[in-house]
Design an enzyme around this catalytic site. Structure first.
Site, PDB file in Angstrom:
ATOM      1  N   LYS A  13     -82.041  66.355 -26.765  1.00 42.99           N
ATOM      2  CA  LYS A  13     -82.007  66.926 -25.414  1.00 42.99           C
ATOM      3  C   LYS A  13     -80.820  67.186 -25.077  1.00 42.99           C
ATOM      4  O   LYS A  13     -80.517  68.367 -24.274  1.00 42.99           O
ATOM      5  CB  LYS A  13     -82.609  65.545 -24.601  1.00 42.99           C
ATOM      6  CG  LYS A  13     -83.914  65.126 -24.715  1.00 42.99           C
ATOM      7  CD  LYS A  13     -84.332  64.368 -23.657  1.00 42.99           C
ATOM      8  CE  LYS A  13     -83.765  62.903 -23.774  1.00 42.99           C
ATOM      9  NZ  LYS A  13     -83.898  62.165 -25.151  1.00 42.99           N
ATOM     10  N   ARG A  89     -87.158  58.597 -16.587  1.00 42.21           N
ATOM     11  CA  ARG A  89     -87.580  57.761 -17.781  1.00 42.21           C
ATOM     12  C   ARG A  89     -88.867  57.260 -17.419  1.00 42.21           C
ATOM     13  O   ARG A  89     -89.626  56.652 -18.278  1.00 42.21           O
ATOM     14  CB  ARG A  89     -86.720  56.912 -18.138  1.00 42.21           C
ATOM     15  CG  ARG A  89     -85.258  57.404 -18.648  1.00 42.21           C
ATOM     16  CD  ARG A  89     -85.610  57.709 -19.923  1.00 42.21           C
ATOM     17  NE  ARG A  89     -84.664  57.001 -20.954  1.00 42.21           N
ATOM     18  CZ  ARG A  89     -83.386  57.647 -21.499  1.00 42.21           C
ATOM     19  NH1 ARG A  89     -83.077  58.531 -20.820  1.00 42.21           N
ATOM     20  NH2 ARG A  89     -82.844  57.033 -22.326  1.00 42.21           N
ATOM     21  N   ARG A 128     -76.490  59.292 -36.548  1.00 42.32           N
ATOM     22  CA  ARG A 128     -75.451  59.989 -35.530  1.00 42.32           C
ATOM     23  C   ARG A 128     -74.334  59.421 -35.204  1.00 42.32           C
ATOM     24  O   ARG A 128     -74.352  58.090 -35.311  1.00 42.32           O
ATOM     25  CB  ARG A 128     -76.447  59.926 -34.211  1.00 42.32           C
ATOM     26  CG  ARG A 128     -75.678  60.457 -33.037  1.00 42.32           C
ATOM     27  CD  ARG A 128     -76.676  60.763 -31.774  1.00 42.32           C
ATOM     28  NE  ARG A 128     -77.021  59.830 -31.183  1.00 42.32           N
ATOM     29  CZ  ARG A 128     -77.804  59.860 -29.958  1.00 42.32           C
ATOM     30  NH1 ARG A 128     -78.232  61.223 -29.533  1.00 42.32           N
ATOM     31  NH2 ARG A 128     -78.139  58.725 -29.375  1.00 42.32           N
TER      32      ARG A 128
HETATM   33  P1  AMP Z   1     -79.571  58.153 -23.566  1.00 40.95           P
HETATM   34  O1  AMP Z   1     -77.986  58.938 -23.754  1.00 40.95           O
HETATM   35  O2  AMP Z   1     -80.259  59.318 -22.427  1.00 40.95           O
HETATM   36  O3  AMP Z   1     -80.075  57.872 -24.726  1.00 40.95           O
HETATM   37  O4  AMP Z   1     -79.338  56.995 -22.483  1.00 40.95           O
HETATM   38  C1  AMP Z   1     -78.550  55.684 -23.062  1.00 40.95           C
HETATM   39  C2  AMP Z   1     -79.010  54.536 -22.408  1.00 40.95           C
HETATM   40  O5  AMP Z   1     -78.752  54.662 -20.778  1.00 40.95           O
HETATM   41  C3  AMP Z   1     -80.740  54.325 -22.252  1.00 40.95           C
HETATM   42  O6  AMP Z   1     -80.985  53.816 -23.420  1.00 40.95           O
HETATM   43  C4  AMP Z   1     -80.612  53.486 -20.883  1.00 40.95           C
HETATM   44  O7  AMP Z   1     -80.273  52.167 -21.331  1.00 40.95           O
HETATM   45  C5  AMP Z   1     -79.665  54.239 -20.211  1.00 40.95           C
HETATM   46  N1  AMP Z   1     -80.483  55.289 -19.246  1.00 40.95           N
HETATM   47  C6  AMP Z   1     -80.105  56.653 -19.454  1.00 40.95           C
HETATM   48  N2  AMP Z   1     -80.937  57.227 -18.321  1.00 40.95           N
HETATM   49  C7  AMP Z   1     -81.813  56.261 -17.882  1.00 40.95           C
HETATM   50  C8  AMP Z   1     -82.755  56.531 -16.980  1.00 40.95           C
HETATM   51  N3  AMP Z   1     -83.011  57.714 -16.328  1.00 40.95           N
HETATM   52  N4  AMP Z   1     -83.441  55.276 -16.715  1.00 40.95           N
HETATM   53  C9  AMP Z   1     -83.172  54.104 -17.256  1.00 40.95           C
HETATM   54  N5  AMP Z   1     -82.107  53.901 -18.014  1.00 40.95           N
HETATM   55  C10 AMP Z   1     -81.345  55.042 -18.408  1.00 40.95           C
END
Ligand code: AMP
Length: 221
Positions: A13, A89, A128
């Site tokens: 993404k 999410r 990664r």
């Molecule tokens: P990502 O980099 O998008 O994988 O996000 C890393 C972590 O941040 C996720 O595993 C969640 O713990 C938190 N996170 C990011 N975006 C959200 C969201 N929209 N809702 C809840 N937790 C989030």
């Protein structure tokens, strides 16, 4: 152009959101990146966030909603648009975004869903590595650094995100799979859902996204 980019962890993404933002001259906001920046400090909020993020769990909706509200009201509403990566999410967050936009007479244009099979994602995420200094992402499988654990661009140390360890990866994918079905229906009903296969060459995936956005816009006009 206001877009959300949906998909399981590790589908790419962030990479696609960067390309989309560049193509349409819009802003790229990643809630994950915003939270990781907050985690670098030592505030009450960073302590709270770490409890969820390190375990691969979702941050509570009230914190996420406040973060998005602040981010979009800072400059997002004045720009040519934005692409949100990692948000929404769950259904609560999707509805919250619609309400937020409705209050300023705006609407989401499209929700792009990048599909991928679970097995591919686990391997991708486990390999990664992220530069601790400039944030560039490497894959030990596909684009390893020239020197072990050192960023080619800035010489920073490459690290593995805590939530990219194997046990946590699977948990994050399962959470995505549970929460995603209602969001998919929601955007499908609103007729703004675009589905693209997220696996393959980065440019091919990007071109599929562009083609779908173009035909989506034509259908609407
Ligand atoms: P990502 O980099 O998008 O994988 O996000 C890393 C972590 O941040 C996720 O595993 C969640 O713990 C938190 N996170 C990011 N975006 C959200 C969201 N929209 N809702 C809840 N937790 C989030």
């Amino acid at each position: 152009m206001r877009l959300v980019l949906l998909g399981p962890p590790g589908v790419g993404k962030g990479t696609q959101a960067d390309l989309i933002a560049h193509e349409f001259d819009i802003l790229h906001y990643s809630t994950g990146d915003i939270f990781r920046e907050i985690l670098k400090g030592s505030s009450e909020l960073s302590g709270k966030l770490a409890k969820y993020i390190d375990k691969g769990e979702l941050v509570p909706d009230d914190i996420v909603s406040e973060t998005i509200r602040r981010t979009l009201s800072n400059d997002g509403t004045k720009s040519k648009g934005w692409v949100l990566d990692g948000f929404p999410r769950n259904l609560v967050q999707a509805k919250m975004l619609d309400d937020l936009l409705c209050n300023v007479n705006q609407k989401l244009d499209f929700a792009i869903y990048l599909r991928a099979h679970r097995d591919i994602l686990v391997d991708r995420l486990a390999s990664r590595r992220v530069c601790s200094k400039c944030g560039i992402i490497y894959s030990l499988q596909i684009n390893p650094p020239k020197e072990n654990s050192i960023c080619d661009e800035c010489g920073g140390e490459l690290i593995q995100r805590k939530d990219d360890e194997r046990d946590t990866i699977l948990k994050r994918i399962l959470i995505f799979e549970n929460e995603f079905a209602p969001i998919r229906h929601y955007y499908k009903d609103e007729k703004i859902l675009i589905e693209v296969n997220g696996i393959g060459n980065v440019n091919d995936v990007f071109n599929h996204i562009l083609e779908n956005l173009k035909s989506g816009q034509e259908r609407r006009n």
